[in-house]
Design an enzyme around this catalytic site. Sequence first.
Site, PDB file in Angstrom:
ATOM      1  N   TYR A  65       0.842  -1.192   0.000  1.00 34.20           N
ATOM      2  CA  TYR A  65       0.000   0.000   0.000  1.00 34.20           C
ATOM      3  C   TYR A  65       0.883   1.249   0.000  1.00 34.20           C
ATOM      4  O   TYR A  65       1.904   1.289   0.671  1.00 34.20           O
ATOM      5  CB  TYR A  65      -0.887  -0.037   1.250  1.00 34.20           C
ATOM      6  CG  TYR A  65      -1.978   0.983   1.300  1.00 34.20           C
ATOM      7  CD1 TYR A  65      -3.232   0.702   0.773  1.00 34.20           C
ATOM      8  CD2 TYR A  65      -1.774   2.222   1.901  1.00 34.20           C
ATOM      9  CE1 TYR A  65      -4.253   1.632   0.849  1.00 34.20           C
ATOM     10  CE2 TYR A  65      -2.786   3.155   1.973  1.00 34.20           C
ATOM     11  CZ  TYR A  65      -4.028   2.858   1.442  1.00 34.20           C
ATOM     12  OH  TYR A  65      -5.028   3.779   1.516  1.00 34.20           O
ATOM     13  N   GLY A  72      -3.600   1.606   8.867  1.00 32.13           N
ATOM     14  CA  GLY A  72      -3.821   1.650  10.311  1.00 32.13           C
ATOM     15  C   GLY A  72      -3.261   0.436  11.018  1.00 32.13           C
ATOM     16  O   GLY A  72      -3.199  -0.664  10.466  1.00 32.13           O
ATOM     17  N   ALA A  73      -2.845   0.633  12.265  1.00 29.36           N
ATOM     18  CA  ALA A  73      -2.285  -0.450  13.073  1.00 29.36           C
ATOM     19  C   ALA A  73      -3.269  -1.603  13.224  1.00 29.36           C
ATOM     20  O   ALA A  73      -2.874  -2.768  13.227  1.00 29.36           O
ATOM     21  CB  ALA A  73      -1.878   0.078  14.442  1.00 29.36           C
ATOM     22  N   ASP A  74      -4.558  -1.293  13.321  1.00 31.54           N
ATOM     23  CA  ASP A  74      -5.568  -2.343  13.445  1.00 31.54           C
ATOM     24  C   ASP A  74      -5.576  -3.233  12.200  1.00 31.54           C
ATOM     25  O   ASP A  74      -5.667  -4.452  12.285  1.00 31.54           O
ATOM     26  CB  ASP A  74      -6.953  -1.752  13.694  1.00 31.54           C
ATOM     27  CG  ASP A  74      -7.390  -0.740  12.633  1.00 31.54           C
ATOM     28  OD1 ASP A  74      -6.525  -0.147  11.935  1.00 31.54           O
ATOM     29  OD2 ASP A  74      -8.599  -0.539  12.493  1.00 31.54           O
ATOM     30  N   ARG A  75      -5.415  -2.626  11.048  1.00 31.86           N
ATOM     31  CA  ARG A  75      -5.421  -3.373   9.794  1.00 31.86           C
ATOM     32  C   ARG A  75      -4.139  -4.184   9.631  1.00 31.86           C
ATOM     33  O   ARG A  75      -4.151  -5.286   9.103  1.00 31.86           O
ATOM     34  CB  ARG A  75      -5.629  -2.423   8.634  1.00 31.86           C
ATOM     35  CG  ARG A  75      -6.988  -1.703   8.796  1.00 31.86           C
ATOM     36  CD  ARG A  75      -7.318  -0.844   7.667  1.00 31.86           C
ATOM     37  NE  ARG A  75      -7.861  -1.712   6.607  1.00 31.86           N
ATOM     38  CZ  ARG A  75      -8.136  -1.290   5.396  1.00 31.86           C
ATOM     39  NH1 ARG A  75      -7.904  -0.044   5.068  1.00 31.86           N
ATOM     40  NH2 ARG A  75      -8.631  -2.108   4.498  1.00 31.86           N
ATOM     41  N   THR A  97     -16.130   0.123  14.469  1.00 27.32           N
ATOM     42  CA  THR A  97     -16.473   1.499  14.134  1.00 27.32           C
ATOM     43  C   THR A  97     -16.547   1.631  12.621  1.00 27.32           C
ATOM     44  O   THR A  97     -17.446   2.241  12.067  1.00 27.32           O
ATOM     45  CB  THR A  97     -15.426   2.482  14.699  1.00 27.32           C
ATOM     46  OG1 THR A  97     -15.327   2.266  16.105  1.00 27.32           O
ATOM     47  CG2 THR A  97     -15.813   3.908  14.425  1.00 27.32           C
TER      48      THR A  97
END
Length: 164
Positions: A65, A72-75, A97
């Site tokens: 990417y 994002g860190a979550d991804r 969210t």
Amino acid sequence: MDEYGVHARNLFELAGIDFKAITAIAIASVVPPLNYTLKIMAETYFHLTPLFVDHTTDTGLRILYEPASDVGADRIVDAGRQLRSMAHPASSLTSETATTFNAINQQGEYVGGVITPGIMISTDALFERTAKLPRVDIRRPQRLLARERLRRCSRGCIMVSWDW
């Protein structure tokens, strides 16, 4: 900070885990203003310096990417889990969210994804922008078709979010 520390300890206790047994903490924060609070919480309540996951963290995942810093860190954590637990190519879907879709190619590289409003944001918007629709509880129904308005709203949101 105290609120997060007490909450974390309580969650471990409810799960039957002695918080003193925790030897490392990794944080996948997508809310930068909370990072300092989470760092102090980890140091104060667990006596550990947390690892904050970002695109520079060695997860074994090559991020294609552009720019990688926008992922994002979550991804990153979700895609890293996906990399270790699934055959490739692979994709994953999470709905919190935001509803996120992540894609891993055949070489095990993160190639991108999609972010859409999550089910709670969608239902909140529906409630706030209509005159007669009440706020609805979101839970998986036993059947898709509903016979009254409240359940129709809830099931419609579930159907769209979970691709019923």
